[in-house]
Design an enzyme around this catalytic site. Structure first.
Site, PDB file in Angstrom:
ATOM      1  N   SER A  42     -13.169  11.980  23.315  1.00  0.00           N
ATOM      2  CA  SER A  42     -13.385  13.113  22.406  1.00  0.00           C
ATOM      3  C   SER A  42     -14.232  14.194  23.062  1.00  0.00           C
ATOM      4  CB  SER A  42     -14.042  12.660  21.092  1.00  0.00           C
ATOM      5  OG  SER A  42     -15.447  12.764  21.166  1.00  0.00           O
ATOM      6  N   ILE A  43     -14.189  15.357  22.450  1.00  0.00           N
ATOM      7  CA  ILE A  43     -14.956  16.512  22.918  1.00  0.00           C
ATOM      8  C   ILE A  43     -16.462  16.258  22.823  1.00  0.00           C
ATOM      9  CG2 ILE A  43     -15.103  17.666  20.656  1.00  0.00           C
ATOM     10  CD1 ILE A  43     -14.459  20.316  22.183  1.00  0.00           C
ATOM     11  N   LYS A  44     -16.859  15.303  21.988  1.00  0.00           N
ATOM     12  CA  LYS A  44     -18.277  15.035  21.774  1.00  0.00           C
ATOM     13  C   LYS A  44     -18.953  14.362  22.970  1.00  0.00           C
ATOM     14  CE  LYS A  44     -18.381  16.610  17.493  1.00  0.00           C
ATOM     15  NZ  LYS A  44     -19.186  17.762  17.075  1.00  0.00           N
ATOM     16  N   ASP A  45     -18.152  13.873  23.919  1.00  0.00           N
ATOM     17  CA  ASP A  45     -18.755  13.342  25.158  1.00  0.00           C
ATOM     18  C   ASP A  45     -19.572  14.420  25.847  1.00  0.00           C
ATOM     19  OD1 ASP A  45     -17.292  11.106  24.579  1.00  0.00           O
ATOM     20  OD2 ASP A  45     -16.014  11.195  26.352  1.00  0.00           O
ATOM     21  N   GLY A  48     -22.923  14.823  23.951  1.00  0.00           N
ATOM     22  CA  GLY A  48     -23.728  13.597  23.959  1.00  0.00           C
ATOM     23  C   GLY A  48     -24.595  13.506  25.198  1.00  0.00           C
TER      24      GLY A  48
END
Length: 325
Positions: A42-45, A48
């Site tokens: 996901s783009i949230k890597d 994070g």
């Protein structure tokens, strides 16, 4: 030998892919930024890793510490990858509407998951925001990362996601379409792209049950707009600090049903096995296609992978239960 020193070194540089059949009758070129190619899917890597790095630089996170986050699932994974690398414990709070797959995946990589009620006000002590803050107050050497108000979120997209899009389209992008959750992706990308070309349109995808569209148009926070919805990862019942409404030119609402059906269509017609909010973004783009000219280049951000929604959007029984089929 060519190899990455750690899985987090593979974050970013995700591909841009043309959407063909779904937009076959549309003018312009429609391209999808496939963020599921990140190692945590996901783009949230992206955020994070950077939020943990920034917390360390500010002295807010020390060796042996605990990282706490309220998440719909993907940011928890992104943070967990970085936490594993650096030896931090990870705890996430998640609303109970989120898919079982997201919870199981987080547990599989060693994350402690605390499930909270969806249908409560943000300030309620049972909300996933409040539970996360309460955990931070009780656990020594811990930090509530808070992706909603942590500006490292939007700065990450300004520094990585947007420059990638700018290079990949050879500066030809005319429209960016993205689902709006924390607001970090659309704001960070929008800031960068409008600096490069102020004529680029930034369109946000919202959902029914969220305050964003009305707030953008009126600057009125209307609690009457808020009610439970099924689409994961977009919409909000708060106004996060990461979102800059002046950067966004338009909000388009997409229904839960249209988002779910388009998610499945994206898989069957384009071979792109994507998440629920990806379907919402494509459906929103289709609703706005009449505004696109033949010379336009539209980039649609697809934030995550379909494997996290197998028990929901890709499950016929769940779809029928919610009257989507």
């Amino acid at each position: 030998m060519k190899y990455a020193k750690h899985i987090t070194d593979l974050i970013g540089n995700t591909p841009l892919v043309r959407i063909n059949k779904i937009f076959k009758n549309s003018k312009g070129v429609f391209l999808a930024k496939i963020e599921s190619f990140n190692p945590g899917h996901s783009i949230k890597d992206r955020i994070g890793k950077n939020m943990i790095d920034d917390a360390e630089k500010k002295g807010l996170l020390k060796p042996g510490g605990t990282v706490i986050e309220s998440t719909s699932g993907n940011t928890g994974m992104g943070l967990a990858l970085a936490a594993i690398k650096k030896g931090y414990k990870m705890i996430v709070t998640m609303p109970d509407k989120m898919s079982k797959e997201k919870i199981d995946i987080l547990k599989a990589i060693g994350v402690e998951v605390v499930v909270t009620p969806t249908n409560v006000a943000p300030e309620d002590e049972k909300s996933y925001y409040s539970v996360a803050r309460n955990l931070e107050s009780k656990i020594k050497n811990s930090i509530y990362i808070n992706q909603y108000d942590n500006l490292s979120n939007r700065i990450t997209h300004y520094n990585s996601t947007a420059p990638e899009i700018w290079r990949q389209t050879e500066k030809k992008i005319t429209h960016l379409i993205a689902g709006v959750g924390t607001g970090g992706t659309i704001t960070g990308c929008g800031m960068y792209l409008k600096e490069k070309n102020p004529k680029i349109k930034i369109w946000g995808i919202d959902t029914y049950g969220s305050v964003y569209k009305k707030f953008h148009e009126t600057r009125i926070f209307d609690k009457g707009e808020i009610y439970p919805y099924l689409t994961e990862g977009i919409g909000e019942d708060i106004i996060p600090k990461n979102i800059n409404f002046d950067i966004i030119d338009h909000f388009e609402k997409v229904s839960d049903r249209d988002a779910a059906l388009m998610t499945r269509k994206l898989a069957t017609e384009e071979g792109i096995f994507a998440g629920n909010s990806c379907g919402a973004a494509i459906a929103g783009a289709l609703q706005l296609e009449s505004q696109i000219k033949s010379t336009d280049v539209v980039v649609i951000i697809l934030p995550d992978h379909g494997s996290r929604y197998v028990g929901k959007v890709y499950n016929d029984n769940w779809m029928k239960k919610n009257n989507f089929l």
